[in-house]
Design an enzyme around this catalytic site. Structure first.
Site, PDB file in Angstrom:
ATOM      1  N   GLN A  17       0.775  -1.250   0.000  1.00 23.26           N
ATOM      2  CA  GLN A  17       0.000   0.000   0.000  1.00 23.26           C
ATOM      3  C   GLN A  17       0.802   1.294   0.000  1.00 23.26           C
ATOM      4  OE1 GLN A  17      -3.383   2.338   2.653  1.00 23.26           O
ATOM      5  NE2 GLN A  17      -3.046   0.209   3.111  1.00 23.26           N
ATOM      6  N   GLU A 139       1.197  -1.254   8.243  1.00 28.80           N
ATOM      7  CA  GLU A 139       0.422  -0.096   8.712  1.00 28.80           C
ATOM      8  C   GLU A 139       0.331   0.063  10.240  1.00 28.80           C
ATOM      9  OE1 GLU A 139      -1.474   2.394   7.043  1.00 28.80           O
ATOM     10  OE2 GLU A 139      -1.835   3.092   9.081  1.00 28.80           O
ATOM     11  N   ASP A 168       0.593   3.750   5.934  1.00 27.32           N
ATOM     12  CA  ASP A 168       0.854   3.386   4.543  1.00 27.32           C
ATOM     13  C   ASP A 168       0.563   4.541   3.589  1.00 27.32           C
ATOM     14  OD1 ASP A 168       1.747   0.814   4.902  1.00 27.32           O
ATOM     15  OD2 ASP A 168      -0.235  -0.069   4.795  1.00 27.32           O
ATOM     16  N   GLY A 247      -7.729  20.640  18.913  1.00 26.42           N
ATOM     17  CA  GLY A 247      -7.370  22.057  18.812  1.00 26.42           C
ATOM     18  C   GLY A 247      -7.890  22.850  19.993  1.00 26.42           C
ATOM     19  N   GLY A 248      -7.885  24.146  19.845  1.00 33.33           N
ATOM     20  CA  GLY A 248      -8.266  25.031  20.953  1.00 33.33           C
ATOM     21  C   GLY A 248      -9.769  25.219  21.094  1.00 33.33           C
TER      22      GLY A 248
HETATM   23  N1  CAO Z   1      11.645 -10.689  -9.140  1.00 35.17           N
HETATM   24  C1  CAO Z   1      12.306 -11.448  -8.247  1.00 35.17           C
HETATM   25  N2  CAO Z   1      12.279 -11.198  -6.921  1.00 35.17           N
HETATM   26  C2  CAO Z   1      11.515 -10.159  -6.512  1.00 35.17           C
HETATM   27  C3  CAO Z   1      10.801  -9.335  -7.398  1.00 35.17           C
HETATM   28  C4  CAO Z   1      10.884  -9.646  -8.776  1.00 35.17           C
HETATM   29  N3  CAO Z   1      10.245  -8.930  -9.687  1.00 35.17           N
HETATM   30  N4  CAO Z   1      10.156  -8.399  -6.689  1.00 35.17           N
HETATM   31  C5  CAO Z   1      10.455  -8.621  -5.409  1.00 35.17           C
HETATM   32  N5  CAO Z   1      11.268  -9.671  -5.295  1.00 35.17           N
HETATM   33  C6  CAO Z   1      11.855 -10.222  -4.081  1.00 35.17           C
HETATM   34  C7  CAO Z   1      12.779  -9.267  -3.382  1.00 35.17           C
HETATM   35  O1  CAO Z   1      14.030  -9.262  -4.028  1.00 35.17           O
HETATM   36  C8  CAO Z   1      12.802  -9.837  -1.977  1.00 35.17           C
HETATM   37  O2  CAO Z   1      13.656 -10.965  -1.949  1.00 35.17           O
HETATM   38  P1  CAO Z   1      14.873 -11.187  -0.880  1.00 35.17           P
HETATM   39  O3  CAO Z   1      14.295 -10.988   0.477  1.00 35.17           O
HETATM   40  O4  CAO Z   1      15.308 -12.592  -1.137  1.00 35.17           O
HETATM   41  O5  CAO Z   1      15.924 -10.210  -1.156  1.00 35.17           O
HETATM   42  C9  CAO Z   1      11.374 -10.358  -1.850  1.00 35.17           C
HETATM   43  O6  CAO Z   1      10.855 -10.500  -3.159  1.00 35.17           O
HETATM   44  C10 CAO Z   1      10.328  -9.421  -1.232  1.00 35.17           C
HETATM   45  O7  CAO Z   1      10.762  -8.645  -0.364  1.00 35.17           O
HETATM   46  P2  CAO Z   1      10.035  -8.094   0.931  1.00 35.17           P
HETATM   47  O8  CAO Z   1      10.814  -8.644   2.085  1.00 35.17           O
HETATM   48  O9  CAO Z   1       9.947  -6.645   0.757  1.00 35.17           O
HETATM   49  O10 CAO Z   1       8.540  -8.712   0.954  1.00 35.17           O
HETATM   50  P3  CAO Z   1       7.724  -9.264   2.198  1.00 35.17           P
HETATM   51  O11 CAO Z   1       6.398  -9.637   1.637  1.00 35.17           O
HETATM   52  O12 CAO Z   1       8.432 -10.325   2.943  1.00 35.17           O
HETATM   53  O13 CAO Z   1       7.551  -8.006   3.181  1.00 35.17           O
HETATM   54  C11 CAO Z   1       6.847  -5.793   3.791  1.00 35.17           C
HETATM   55  C12 CAO Z   1       6.575  -7.036   2.956  1.00 35.17           C
HETATM   56  C13 CAO Z   1       5.805  -4.760   3.423  1.00 35.17           C
HETATM   57  C14 CAO Z   1       6.709  -6.132   5.274  1.00 35.17           C
HETATM   58  C15 CAO Z   1       8.258  -5.264   3.496  1.00 35.17           C
HETATM   59  O14 CAO Z   1       8.396  -5.108   2.106  1.00 35.17           O
HETATM   60  C16 CAO Z   1       8.586  -3.954   4.170  1.00 35.17           C
HETATM   61  O15 CAO Z   1       8.826  -3.900   5.375  1.00 35.17           O
HETATM   62  N6  CAO Z   1       8.615  -2.857   3.391  1.00 35.17           N
HETATM   63  C17 CAO Z   1       8.992  -1.548   3.860  1.00 35.17           C
HETATM   64  C18 CAO Z   1       7.908  -0.917   4.665  1.00 35.17           C
HETATM   65  C19 CAO Z   1       6.619  -0.826   3.916  1.00 35.17           C
HETATM   66  O16 CAO Z   1       6.504  -0.255   2.853  1.00 35.17           O
HETATM   67  N7  CAO Z   1       5.583  -1.340   4.559  1.00 35.17           N
HETATM   68  C20 CAO Z   1       4.234  -1.048   4.116  1.00 35.17           C
HETATM   69  C21 CAO Z   1       3.656  -2.071   3.321  1.00 35.17           C
HETATM   70  S1  CAO Z   1       1.993  -1.666   3.088  1.00 35.17           S
HETATM   71  O17 CAO Z   1       1.248  -2.172   4.481  1.00 35.17           O
END
Ligand code: CAO
Length: 425
Positions: A17, A139, A168, A247-248
């Site tokens: 998001q 979030e 988000d 607010g106030g």
């Molecule tokens: N081809 C191949 N690999 C891909 C890819 C693609 N096109 N797109 C993504 N990937 C891989 C990444 O390289 C990563 O792999 P590695 O961990 O092996 O390096 C993996 O997919 C995804 O990474 P991720 O850790 O970001 O995904 P997740 O679902 O485990 O975590 C989230 C999700 C949101 C917790 C994390 O991305 C995060 O903390 N993001 C930053 C904060 C954020 O934006 N949070 C809000 C999200 S909205 O609620």
């Protein structure tokens, strides 16, 4: 009419998001947003909270309008080659992967800057540098760590998260501003820069009035909080204040006619000092205009519970819209508690394009929130979100200038999901 961000190319490596909110805004302003997704799966939200089988979820469609989708595996050599061509071609790379994920793909700031010195690298992470910098964040974690949860809810209840996605979507908004600011700066310097937004910081920015109150506590009680009038002593941190106004001008949510069976038959009522006299007349307490216990804002502070109980006795005689009509005659600030059902049907919101009906090839018609920011010379039209990999071929050919033979070779190497180039269209 040209769009404000026409000609700006965004390499959209965002998911879920926070990042998609940012790139959707840029797309609405006319940027060409190329969303890179993993073959076969794509953005995880496509399959989350699905209301129809095998159809992109509303979670996905409502955050990815006006974008193009290319599927490629960024972990294979060929996929990396395509990705680097996109880096050289685009103006901004936006990402919100977990800490370190982008670098593990080989996309460090140093390498990006060397390959395309004009590129802006914009990132969302849960936390900035410090003890939580390696954490994955969603979030509600940001709402809790950014000061929102500890100050939301009722004093005698547990901390609460709010339905507004301030962690988000709030961070996505901050990031979008960072990007257009860096684009503006680039017109002077000719160079890109990094834009970092931490979700904790964005939530805190939206909660700054509560940090204001934290410091005011050092100098005495927070007199506009209900607990002051109730004689309950303050602790050492900003308390939860229910529906008290931040607010106030004191305010509360009050029952209206029908509250017994309608969970949204309520009105937010603000006792703005400037309209105290008409408030007293309307609620049938004309004596409060001159009574020294009620006549000034300061005198009223210890009596807020009594005052709002009296006002509520009046609001309960009217439905929320009637009450609003009567109060608006006197410029008394108030607002109905609108349900999502009422908002979805709101004619004014539909007229301004804030609520929009969108046609989608596999979903049919659905409602979404259009661009809430209105530019007079760059109107936004909302177009549907892309199907997974729908524009893979188009982007390889027209943006990256691959030849037909090269596109075939890439497709056969399995690093791009050409199969996702949509049968449905
Ligand atoms: N081809 C191949 N690999 C891909 C890819 C693609 N096109 N797109 C993504 N990937 C891989 C990444 O390289 C990563 O792999 P590695 O961990 O092996 O390096 C993996 O997919 C995804 O990474 P991720 O850790 O970001 O995904 P997740 O679902 O485990 O975590 C989230 C999700 C949101 C917790 C994390 O991305 C995060 O903390 N993001 C930053 C904060 C954020 O934006 N949070 C809000 C999200 S909205 O609620």
């Amino acid at each position: 009419m040209s769009k404000a961000l026409e000609g700006v190319k965004i390499l959209d490596f965002t998911h879920v998001q926070s990042g998609p909110t940012c790139t959707q805004l840029l797309a609405w302003f006319g940027a060409d947003v190329i969303k890179v997704e993993r073959p076969g799966a794509g953005d995880a939200t496509r399959a989350q909270l699905q209301d129809l089988p095998d159809v992109d979820s509303l979670y996905f469609t409502m955050l990815n309008h006006n974008k193009r989708s290319i599927t490629l595996d960024s972990k294979t050599p060929k996929g990396k080659e395509v990705l680097w061509r996109l880096v050289k071609e685009c103006d901004v790379l936006v990402e919100n992967f977990a800490p370190g994920a982008l670098a593990r793909m080989g996309l460090t700031w140093e390498k990006i800057h060397e390959a395309n010195p004009r590129m802006i690298l914009a990132s969302v992470k849960g936390f900035g540098p410090g003890r939580y910098e390696e954490c994955k964040v969603y979030e509600n974690v940001a709402q809790c760590a950014g000061g929102s949860a500890s100050t939301t809810g009722f004093r005698d209840g547990i901390p609460m998260v709010t339905g507004a996605q301030i962690g988000d979507s709030g961070t996505g908004l901050h990031l979008a501003l960072g990007i257009v600011t860096a684009l503006f700066h680039r017109t002077v310097t000719g160079l890109g820069q990094k834009v970092d937004c931490a979700m904790q910081d964005s939530v805190l920015n939206l909660c700054r009035v509560k940090l204001r109150d934290q410091q005011r506590l050092d100098h005495g009680p927070l007199t506009e909080y209900s607990q002051f009038g109730e004689g309950i002593p303050f602790g050492d941190s900003t308390p939860r204040a229910g529906n008290d106004s931040g607010g106030g001008q004191p305010g509360r949510i009050l029952k209206c006619k029908g509250w017994e069976h309608d969970p949204n038959a309520y009105l937010y009522f603000i006792t703005q000092a400037a309209v105290w006299a008409p408030i007293c007349d309307i609620i049938g307490e004309p004596g409060w205009k001159t009574d020294p216990g009620y006549a000034t804002p300061k005198a009223r502070l210890p009596h807020l519970n009594e005052i709002f109980t009296r006002i509520e006795a009046w609001t309960m005689k009217h439905d929320k819209f009637e009450a609003m009509d009567i109060l608006n005659e006197y410029d008394i600030p108030c607002g109905p508690i609108l349900s999502m059902k009422e908002i979805a049907a709101d004619e004014s919101l539909r007229k301004t394009g804030t609520i929009v009906e969108v046609e989608h090839p596999t979903r049919g018609t659905y409602l979404t929130v259009g661009n809430p920011i209105k530019l007079s010379a760059s109107p936004s039209e909302v177009t549907r979100s892309p199907l997974l990999g729908e524009h893979t071929d188009e982007i390889l050919r027209s943006v990256l200038k691959y030849t037909d033979a090269e596109v075939d070779e890439i497709a056969h190497s399995g690093v791009v999901g050409r199969i996702e180039k949509i049968a449905a269209e």
